[in-house]
Enzyme design. Structure first.
Site, PDB file in Angstrom:
ATOM      1  CG  HIS A   1      43.342  29.019  49.447  1.00 13.02           C
ATOM      2  ND1 HIS A   1      44.251  28.233  49.530  1.00 13.02           N
ATOM      3  CD2 HIS A   1      42.592  28.460  48.579  1.00 13.02           C
ATOM      4  CE1 HIS A   1      43.958  27.034  48.771  1.00 13.02           C
ATOM      5  NE2 HIS A   1      43.000  27.509  48.055  1.00 13.02           N
TER       6      HIS A   1
ATOM      7  CB  SER B   1      34.150  28.961  51.867  1.00 13.94           C
ATOM      8  OG  SER B   1      33.874  30.487  51.767  1.00 13.94           O
ATOM      9  CG  HIS B   2      39.584  29.491  50.011  1.00 14.65           C
ATOM     10  ND1 HIS B   2      40.491  28.744  49.468  1.00 14.65           N
ATOM     11  CD2 HIS B   2      39.560  29.124  51.385  1.00 14.65           C
ATOM     12  CE1 HIS B   2      41.190  27.965  50.231  1.00 14.65           C
ATOM     13  NE2 HIS B   2      40.792  28.258  51.574  1.00 14.65           N
ATOM     14  N   GLY B   3      35.696  32.513  50.183  1.00 13.46           N
ATOM     15  CA  GLY B   3      34.745  33.297  49.786  1.00 13.46           C
ATOM     16  C   GLY B   3      34.044  33.018  48.253  1.00 13.46           C
TER      17      GLY B   3
END
Length: 539
Positions: free
Chosen positions: A30, A369-371
């Site tokens: 992010h 998502s943010h991984g």
């Protein structure tokens, strides 16, 4: 002129088709914007004076020697249970638990991230009746403790907390017991700690719905606002079934303090604590299988100070804009396997914090998502060590990051022995990223110390990336450079357009074992002087 290898997206598409046509879907089922009050930055909450003894308090416990009821009287034709439980509820004799009867079949489609709209929780039956005996075999030696026989209504309105706690206390005393929340019922539960130790072989079978209170205004003032369901010293517990854990998180996400509520993504003053849906604390030999979790107010699942953890066929879904809703978070936890799961959420798909080692992640799909993140580490000049992490056969789609390692300046410790292999990226920003300058504000000052990063391997990572960020971003500390970074068979091309963003490296040492797309010429050769001698003293 660089010639793009167009076959890599085709391989990635084939891999995506293989994942979603496999048992993952058919059989189971992010720039990071964490606010300052997120769980990771908070001190570990110690449950208040849990009893080390498995014996429940007299006011909540059934008879100390419950006698199982013959399963012949426990069938679909039996009369409905009385409105209030008997003083000494007895477990029900049933068959050996067969998890294949309760495995979910989730849809791999992500939820609509543009709004907080959810499907309603399963409606309870108007007239609760004993669980269908067709799921059990009368030759079994297992004892079933149905929460309705301890007073639970399952009508999505009545507070069923005390009934569930009584059922837990009774099942905890019996070896090889099943605590059952049956299908067709929605049990509203307040913030609760389920404490052990218990007798071996306890199964918490959730086939219905466990539902949290609806937002901060419905949360009792005396209850912790940092956690909802906590399992403390619950060694050997299996939490499984085909049911749903419903966190009712929307009103928590809309608190003024949350990042998306203020102007231009800023935060506003006010209380910000939000509960984690499920937390396992100081427990070992844990299994979590087959459940669906959605809409947690904050993190969905935390394993904190645990050992021997097995997570299989979990389906987590939360809108992309839901803040701090990490799917699975690990902290001070060893020997973890996370397999065959689908996670669509608003923060890290899986996050690995300080003190974790021997973590194996396979066949996981992460969406919006943010991984998958290691970190963040070293905040407030803290010491953090992570080793032996393997991420394999994974798909990451439409996410802000792919595979990430993030540390704060000023920390100490070491991240080593990490491998990312056979990963398919689908429209991902920062597919490969190391960020040793992680910061949540604009006023973070430069510091000389850092968590060292060494021995990181990236191989067979293919697919497409969002060209707003480079495919490879390795920003390492000025004083403690990254060492032994290895790249092989990397083929990442733009999701849209033809322009390729050049990889970024800063103080990163290592090399490419094969030709890569895009070429990563910015890695420095050799071993940096800062860690040339040894890293043995880092942890």
């Amino acid at each position: 002129m660089l010639v793009l290898h167009r076959f890599s997206p085709i391989l990635c598409i084939l891999f995506l088709f293989h994942v979603f046509s496999s048992d993952l879907v058919q059989g189971r089922v992010h720039h990071h914007s964490k606010h300052r009050n997120s769980y990771v930055e908070a001190s570990i909450f110690e449950p208040q004076s849990p009893s080390p003894s498995p014996s429940p308090s007299p006011s909540m416990s059934p008879s100390p020697s419950p006698s199982p009821v013959n399963s012949s009287s426990y069938n679909s034709s039996s009369p409905s249970p009385s409105p209030s439980p008997s003083p000494s509820p007895s477990p029900v004799k049933s068959s050996p638990y067969n998890s294949s009867l309760h495995s979910p079949t989730p849809s791999p489609s992500p939820v609509n991230s543009s709004s907080y709209s959810f499907s309603p929780s399963p409606s309870p039956s108007p007239s609760p009746s004993p669980a269908n005996s067709g799921s059990y075999n009368s030759s079994s030696s297992l004892d079933v403790f149905d929460v309705r026989y301890f007073g639970a209504k399952g009508d999505a309105i009545t507070d069923d907390t005390e009934a569930l706690k009584k059922a837990w206390a009774a099942a905890c005393l019996v070896e090889m017991a099943i605590l059952l929340a049956p299908a067709g019922f929605t049990f509203m539960i307040q913030s609760t700690i389920f404490a052990g130790p218990c007798q071996p072989g306890l199964i918490f079978q959730v086939d219905g719905t466990l539902m949290a209170p609806d937002g901060p205004d419905s949360w009792p003032k005396n209850n912790s606002r940092r956690q909802w369901l906590v399992f403390f010293r619950a060694d050997g517990l299996s939490l499984k079934g085909g049911g749903l854990i419903e966190g009712k998180g929307e009103k928590w996400w809309n608190l003024p303090c949350k990042p998306h509520r203020g102007v231009n993504g800023s935060t506003l003053p006010g209380p910000c604590d939000s509960p984690v849906a499920i937390r396992f604390f100081k427990s070992s030999n844990l299994t979590m299988k087959g459940l669906k979790l959605q809409n947690s107010p904050q993190f969905h699942i935390i394993f904190d100070s645990c050992r021997e953890v097995f997570v299989d066929s979990i389906f987590i879904t939360t809108p992309a804009l839901s803040p701090n809703t990490d799917g699975i978070h690990l902290e001070n936890t060893e020997s973890v396997r996370i397999y065959n799961s689908i996670i669509f959420n608003g923060d890290d798909c899986i996050s690995i914090g300080a003190g974790c080692m021997n973590v194996d992640i396979q066949n996981v799909t992460c969406g919006h998502s943010h991984g998958i993140s290691i970190g963040s580490l070293g905040n407030h000049n803290s010491h953090a060590c992570i080793s032996d992490v393997r991420v394999r056969n994974t798909v990451i789609r439409n996410s802000d990051n792919g595979v990430r390692i993030k540390t704060w300046q000023g920390g100490a410790g070491l991240v080593t022995g990490v491998s990312f292999k056979d990963i398919c990226m689908d429209n991902v920003r920062n597919p490969i990223i190391i960020d040793q300058y992680y910061c949540l504000s604009k006023d973070c000052r430069n510091q000389t110390s850092a968590v060292a990063i060494s021995g990181i391997s990236y191989s067979r990572i293919q697919g497409t990336y969002d060209i707003r960020s480079p495919a490879v971003h390795l920003a390492c500390s000025d004083t403690v450079p990254c060492a032994n970074i290895s790249l092989a068979e990397i083929e990442l091309i733009p999701f849209k357009g033809e322009r390729i963003a050049a990889p970024f490296c800063w103080n990163a040492f290592g090399g490419s074992q094969t030709l890569t797309t895009p070429p990563v010429f910015c890695l420095q050769e050799g071993v940096p002087k800062a860690i040339a001698e040894t890293t043995d003293d880092y942890c």
